[in-house]
Design an enzyme around this catalytic site. Structure first.
Site, short mmCIF file in Angstrom:
data_model
loop_
_atom_site.label_atom_id
_atom_site.label_comp_id
_atom_site.label_asym_id
_atom_site.label_seq_id
_atom_site.Cartn_x
_atom_site.Cartn_y
_atom_site.Cartn_z
N CYS A 1 -0.77 -8.96 -2.62
CA CYS A 1 -0.58 -8.94 -4.07
C CYS A 1 0.88 -8.98 -4.48
CB CYS A 1 -1.26 -7.71 -4.65
SG CYS A 1 -3.03 -7.72 -4.38
N PHE B 1 -11.44 -8.02 -6.69
CA PHE B 1 -10.69 -9.28 -6.58
C PHE B 1 -11.41 -10.46 -7.22
CE2 PHE B 1 -9.00 -6.84 -2.90
CZ PHE B 1 -7.68 -6.79 -3.33
N HIS C 1 1.74 -5.59 -12.10
CA HIS C 1 0.58 -6.13 -11.38
C HIS C 1 -0.59 -5.13 -11.51
CE1 HIS C 1 -2.10 -7.63 -8.38
NE2 HIS C 1 -1.99 -6.55 -7.64
N ASN D 1 -8.38 -8.57 -10.21
CA ASN D 1 -7.12 -8.64 -9.45
C ASN D 1 -7.11 -9.94 -8.65
OD1 ASN D 1 -5.12 -8.37 -7.51
ND2 ASN D 1 -5.54 -6.21 -7.08
C1 MLC Z 1 -12.25 1.89 -6.93
C2 MLC Z 1 -11.81 2.38 -8.31
C3 MLC Z 1 -12.25 1.36 -9.36
C4 MLC Z 1 -12.50 3.71 -8.58
O1 MLC Z 1 -12.02 4.26 -9.77
P1 MLC Z 1 -11.63 5.80 -9.81
O2 MLC Z 1 -10.74 6.09 -8.67
O3 MLC Z 1 -11.13 6.12 -11.15
O4 MLC Z 1 -13.07 6.50 -9.66
P2 MLC Z 1 -13.62 7.55 -8.62
O5 MLC Z 1 -12.55 8.44 -8.11
O6 MLC Z 1 -14.78 8.19 -9.30
O7 MLC Z 1 -14.15 6.65 -7.44
C5 MLC Z 1 -15.40 6.00 -7.50
C6 MLC Z 1 -15.86 5.80 -6.08
O8 MLC Z 1 -14.96 4.88 -5.44
C7 MLC Z 1 -14.49 5.44 -4.21
N1 MLC Z 1 -13.17 4.91 -3.93
C8 MLC Z 1 -12.09 4.91 -4.73
N2 MLC Z 1 -11.06 4.31 -4.13
C9 MLC Z 1 -11.48 3.91 -2.91
C10 MLC Z 1 -10.90 3.23 -1.84
N3 MLC Z 1 -9.63 2.81 -1.89
N4 MLC Z 1 -11.64 2.99 -0.75
C11 MLC Z 1 -12.95 3.39 -0.69
N5 MLC Z 1 -13.56 4.03 -1.72
C12 MLC Z 1 -12.86 4.29 -2.80
C13 MLC Z 1 -14.52 6.93 -4.47
O9 MLC Z 1 -14.53 7.68 -3.29
C14 MLC Z 1 -15.79 7.09 -5.27
O10 MLC Z 1 -16.88 7.11 -4.42
P3 MLC Z 1 -18.19 7.99 -4.76
O11 MLC Z 1 -18.68 7.52 -6.10
O12 MLC Z 1 -19.16 7.71 -3.66
O13 MLC Z 1 -17.74 9.43 -4.79
C15 MLC Z 1 -10.29 2.60 -8.36
O14 MLC Z 1 -9.95 3.69 -7.54
C16 MLC Z 1 -9.51 1.39 -7.96
O15 MLC Z 1 -9.38 0.40 -8.71
N6 MLC Z 1 -8.96 1.44 -6.76
C17 MLC Z 1 -8.25 0.30 -6.16
C18 MLC Z 1 -6.79 0.58 -6.17
C19 MLC Z 1 -6.11 -0.27 -5.16
O16 MLC Z 1 -6.04 0.08 -3.96
N7 MLC Z 1 -5.56 -1.38 -5.59
C20 MLC Z 1 -4.82 -2.21 -4.73
C21 MLC Z 1 -5.53 -3.48 -4.63
S1 MLC Z 1 -4.71 -4.43 -3.52
C22 MLC Z 1 -3.37 -5.01 -4.32
O17 MLC Z 1 -3.34 -5.09 -5.51
C23 MLC Z 1 -2.27 -5.40 -3.42
C24 MLC Z 1 -2.63 -6.11 -2.15
O18 MLC Z 1 -3.67 -5.93 -1.57
O19 MLC Z 1 -1.82 -6.87 -1.64
#
Ligand code: MLC
Length: 448
Positions: free
Chosen positions: A216, A264, A357, A390
């Site tokens: 990203c 994504f 981003h 994303n």
């Molecule tokens: C997944 C989400 C939508 C969940 O939203 P919230 O965190 O507010 O909600 P929440 O805490 O109730 O989580 C909901 C459920 O998702 C799970 N959960 C959250 N993050 C997780 C992760 N990284 N891996 C696995 N599970 C995950 C929680 O345990 C929960 O499970 P349960 O419901 O079973 O308890 C968010 O955390 C999110 O957008 N995370 C992604 C952030 C990220 O890493 N972005 C980078 C993308 S890559 C990028 O941009 C750069 C690149 O790759 O190059």
């Protein structure tokens, strides 16, 4: 790391209490990595002219006038498959014949509900899935088939975005001197950069670079590279093209990475970058005043991609939003210090415009909280996340596009661009709005 002073810059003003000869405000700094990329570029141009001088002697005649700016933007998404986020879980489990995995289905629905996404665009459709059932099973070899599809699809989507950018720019495609293409969705050589150059009819002498596996932060990296190329090559016009397709990482839900499936989408973003003198009706949209790349130490584990025989695997650790929240302000301080010196302590982040981003909703939430930004300051990022998801490296170009449409003449003078990805790597660019630049120029002329 070498530092070259190639000034004077027209846009960074001396601080009131600073002696005129002090170099750190009145000259433009260029930080070169050990590959000396742009010295080599200068060298090749001079040799073509039959000029046998050394690189050092050429700097004075080769650099541009002033700081690089974004001159035009174009974006594109696949039009075939557009999935509303509220239907994604049902659709995904249906096409992957996974409805019996009720636990995973409920979990994906919970995740989708929290993404802040309303819809996403995909190149992959059901017909392709019928032809390639191996795409659903990570254990089956499928990389060849994926690569064959994206080999034409990625440059074609980038072409759509590029044609929009060229139309806005108003100059012929043959005036593009450099092309920087960022993608991890294509693995051929000659690669997507050459195909895009051919599709657009760019000159055979266009200087091409392909960036891969930056994830990203690819868009931020490509923009920084374009800034250096534009500022160090008089008259250079650099096309930055970023295109990603989730087809390369698609798998059934039992393959893991439910967050990636929820997050994504596919898209292409193209920007044309150049430094003064501007010509042919060129109109700067954002000036790129200073830029840095920072790696958060000991966070390699947090974000990653792995190319396997069964496609690309993503790893997104749950700590990513927190790690970014903890480190983002220091990156901003370090980067803005290059422009403002110790006055960086007097900056108020909330007075600026923001192109961040949208890696995920909690990432935006954390940045907003840490920087004490008003709700609405990250509206461009949230809107792009909502409309497209994303799109990895392409996303930041969409954010810039949204920002300039949304704010038109109301942008504050200073802004910041932030992009992140594996490393964890943070790309930071200090932006300046052209409207404030022209006002400043008028004030300068009046006071002369
Ligand atoms: C997944 C989400 C939508 C969940 O939203 P919230 O965190 O507010 O909600 P929440 O805490 O109730 O989580 C909901 C459920 O998702 C799970 N959960 C959250 N993050 C997780 C992760 N990284 N891996 C696995 N599970 C995950 C929680 O345990 C929960 O499970 P349960 O419901 O079973 O308890 C968010 O955390 C999110 O957008 N995370 C992604 C952030 C990220 O890493 N972005 C980078 C993308 S890559 C990028 O941009 C750069 C690149 O790759 O190059």
């Amino acid at each position: 790391m070498h530092v070259l002073l190639l000034g004077p810059s027209t846009n960074i003003k001396p601080q009131p209490d600073e002696p005129l000869e002090a170099p750190n405000r009145s000259l433009t700094f260029f930080l070169l990595d050990s590959s000396n990329t742009h010295v080599n570029t200068c060298s090749s141009i001079c040799m073509a002219k039959g000029n046998g001088t050394t690189p050092d002697n050429r700097q004075g005649v080769q650099h541009a006038e002033g700081t690089a700016a974004v001159l035009a933007i174009g974006t594109a998404n696949p039009s075939g498959v557009i999935v509303p986020q509220e239907q994604f879980t049902d659709e995904f489990f249906r096409v992957s014949n996974s409805d019996h995995l009720t636990h995973l289905k409920e979990k994906l629905q919970r995740i989708c509900n929290k993404t802040g996404i309303e819809k996403r665009h995909f190149h992959l459709n059901e017909e392709m899935l019928r032809d390639h059932p191996e795409f659903l099973d990570r254990e089956l070899p499928s990389l060849d088939a994926r690569i064959e599809i994206v080999a034409t699809a990625v440059p074609k989507l980038a072409e759509s975005a590029a044609r929009k950018a060229i139309a806005e720019w108003g100059r012929p495609a043959t005036d593009i001197t450099h092309l920087v293409f960022s993608t991890y969705s294509s693995w051929h050589a000659p690669s997507a950069d050459l195909q895009l150059a051919s599709l657009l009819g760019l000159r055979p002498t266009v200087s091409r670079t392909i960036l891969s596996l930056h994830g990203c932060y690819g868009g931020g990296r490509a923009l920084q590279l374009a800034k250096e190329l534009a500022e160090n090559n008089h008259g250079a016009r650099v096309m930055v093209a970023c295109c990603e397709m989730t087809l390369v990482c698609f798998a059934g839900p039992d393959g893991g990475n439910l967050v990636g499936h929820a997050l994504f989408g596919d898209g292409a973003g193209v920007a044309i970058i150049g430094a003064g003198p501007f010509a042919g009706g060129e109109c700067p949209l954002f000036e790129m005043v200073a830029a840095t790349q920072t790696t958060i130490p000991k966070t390699e584990y947090a974000l990653g991609m792995q190319v396997t025989g069964g496609g690309v695997d993503f790893h997104l650790a749950i700590q990513v939003p927190t790690l970014l929240g903890q480190n983002i302000e220091q990156c901003l301080v370090d980067t803005f210090r290059l422009v403002f010196g110790d006055d960086v302590d007097n900056l108020t982040w909330n007075d600026m415009f923001w192109a961040v981003h949208p890696g995920g909703r909690p990432i935006l939430d954390n940045i907003e909280t840490v920087l004490k930004l008003d709700p609405g300051k990250l509206a461009a990022s949230r809107n792009v996340l909502r409309e497209y998801g994303n799109m990895s490296g392409a996303t930041i170009v969409f954010v810039l596009d949204d920002l300039r449409r949304r704010c038109k003449d109301q942008l504050p003078e200073w802004g910041a661009l932030l992009a992140f990805g594996p490393g964890i790597t943070i790309e930071t660019i200090v932006l300046r709005s052209p409207r404030s630049l022209s006002e400043q120029n008028i004030e300068d002329i009046k006071s002369d």
